[in-house]
Design an enzyme around this catalytic site. Structure first.
Site, PDB file in Angstrom:
ATOM      1  N   LYS A   1      -6.955  -4.982  -3.015  1.00  7.77           N
ATOM      2  CA  LYS A   1      -7.720  -5.499  -1.863  1.00  7.77           C
ATOM      3  C   LYS A   1      -8.646  -4.420  -1.332  1.00  7.77           C
ATOM      4  O   LYS A   1      -8.393  -3.229  -1.520  1.00  7.77           O
ATOM      5  CB  LYS A   1      -6.775  -5.988  -0.764  1.00  7.77           C
ATOM      6  CG  LYS A   1      -5.864  -4.908  -0.239  1.00  7.77           C
ATOM      7  CD  LYS A   1      -4.850  -5.473   0.722  1.00  7.77           C
ATOM      8  CE  LYS A   1      -3.978  -4.372   1.292  1.00  7.77           C
ATOM      9  NZ  LYS A   1      -4.710  -3.318   2.001  1.00  7.77           N
TER      10      LYS A   1
ATOM     11  N   ASP B   1       0.793  -1.245   0.000  1.00  6.50           N
ATOM     12  CA  ASP B   1       0.000   0.000   0.000  1.00  6.50           C
ATOM     13  C   ASP B   1       0.824   1.295   0.000  1.00  6.50           C
ATOM     14  O   ASP B   1       0.503   2.230   0.750  1.00  6.50           O
ATOM     15  CB  ASP B   1      -0.972   0.007   1.193  1.00  6.50           C
ATOM     16  CG  ASP B   1      -2.004  -1.116   1.135  1.00  6.50           C
ATOM     17  OD1 ASP B   1      -1.985  -1.915   0.186  1.00  6.50           O
ATOM     18  OD2 ASP B   1      -2.822  -1.202   2.071  1.00  6.50           O
TER      19      ASP B   1
ATOM     20  N   CYS C   1      -2.049  -2.522   7.650  1.00  6.30           N
ATOM     21  CA  CYS C   1      -1.942  -3.487   6.556  1.00  6.30           C
ATOM     22  C   CYS C   1      -0.640  -4.279   6.580  1.00  6.30           C
ATOM     23  O   CYS C   1      -0.637  -5.464   6.240  1.00  6.30           O
ATOM     24  CB  CYS C   1      -2.193  -2.794   5.223  1.00  6.30           C
ATOM     25  SG  CYS C   1      -3.933  -2.269   5.088  1.00  6.30           S
TER      26      CYS C   1
HETATM   27  C1  VGL Z   1      -4.711   0.877   5.579  1.00 10.59           C
HETATM   28  C2  VGL Z   1      -6.299   1.816   6.935  1.00 10.59           C
HETATM   29  C3  VGL Z   1      -7.243   1.685   5.950  1.00 10.59           C
HETATM   30  C4  VGL Z   1      -3.300   0.441   5.396  1.00 10.59           C
HETATM   31  C5  VGL Z   1      -5.648   0.726   4.572  1.00 10.59           C
HETATM   32  O1  VGL Z   1      -2.844   0.325   4.246  1.00 10.59           O
HETATM   33  O2  VGL Z   1      -2.624   0.217   6.429  1.00 10.59           O
HETATM   34  N1  VGL Z   1      -5.046   1.408   6.756  1.00 10.59           N
HETATM   35  N2  VGL Z   1      -6.912   1.144   4.769  1.00 10.59           N
END
Ligand code: VGL
Ligand code: ZN
Length: 209
Positions: A115, A17, A160
């Protein structure tokens, strides 16, 4: 296998991410989030095998505070599958916020795993959605490719990255988290809790690699 062990063909780098919305100026900025890019690029040069994940939500995703009347970002709500922290709208499909950081260029990455694309279920982990049962298919991919160790970096350390590393370990992979390639959001001490939990599960924490 120790952290210092040579990187070989059974090792895969999982880059979680590293997207504009998690970097300064984005919708859900992780403090200093863009500082992970340079160490991740250095690390990626050492790996033949790299997988990227991309948080990828439809508008109106149930992890967004904006869809829950009276809720603010970082509140906790109860969804069909259990507790869920709600977030500012972020990483909406096809938006600039959902794009990878512009300097995250890893041409030899073989797979981009998206995802969180189902409106009703969030997915912190690259392996299971937040109902903790729906697989993303990544475990099958990694097994079929014959990888035994997963090295995890990215954003956010305490969400994540944490869930991905935990699941990888519980699925039987050797797992290392390289901290210079991670930054955390830190909601109520979640970064310290992450380090404790990962160590308890047998995940190696390395500053660098
Ligand atoms: C994430 C919160 C919401 C992350 C993704 O990538 O850690 N955190 N969506
Ligand atoms: Zn998200």
């Amino acid at each position: 296998m120790g952290v210092g062990a040579a990187i070989d063909d059974r090792d895969v780098l999982l880059v979680v991410d590293v997207q504009n919305d998690f970097c300064p100026g984005g919708a859900l900025p992780v403090p200093d989030g863009d500082a992970v890019v340079a160490p991740i690029l250095r690390l990626a040069e050492k790996f033949r095998h790299v997988v990227l994940t991309q948080d990828w939500h439809p508008a109106g995703h149930h992890s967004f505070a904006s869809v829950h009347a009276g809720r603010q970002p970082f509140d906790q709500v109860t969804l069909a599958y259990g507790d869920q922290i709600v977030w500012p709208d972020h990483c909406v499909q096809e938006t600039e916020g959902a794009a990878f950081h512009r300097h995250l260029r890893i041409p030899h990455a073989a797979l981009v795993l998206r995802k969180g694309f189902r409106r009703e279920i969030d997915s912190y982990s690259a392996f299971f959605e937040n109902d903790r049962r729906t697989p993303t298919g990544l475990a099958g991919y990694l097994r079929e490719r014959g990888f035994s160790r997963v090295v995890v970096v990215g954003l956010a350390l305490d969400f994540c990255v944490r869930f991905s590393a935990e699941d990888a370990r519980q699925l039987g992979f050797d797992v290392t988290v390289v901290e210079e390639g991670c930054r955390g959001i830190d909601v109520d001490g979640s970064v310290a809790a992450t380090r404790r939990t990962l160590v308890d599960l047998g995940v190696s924490l390395a500053e660098t690699m």
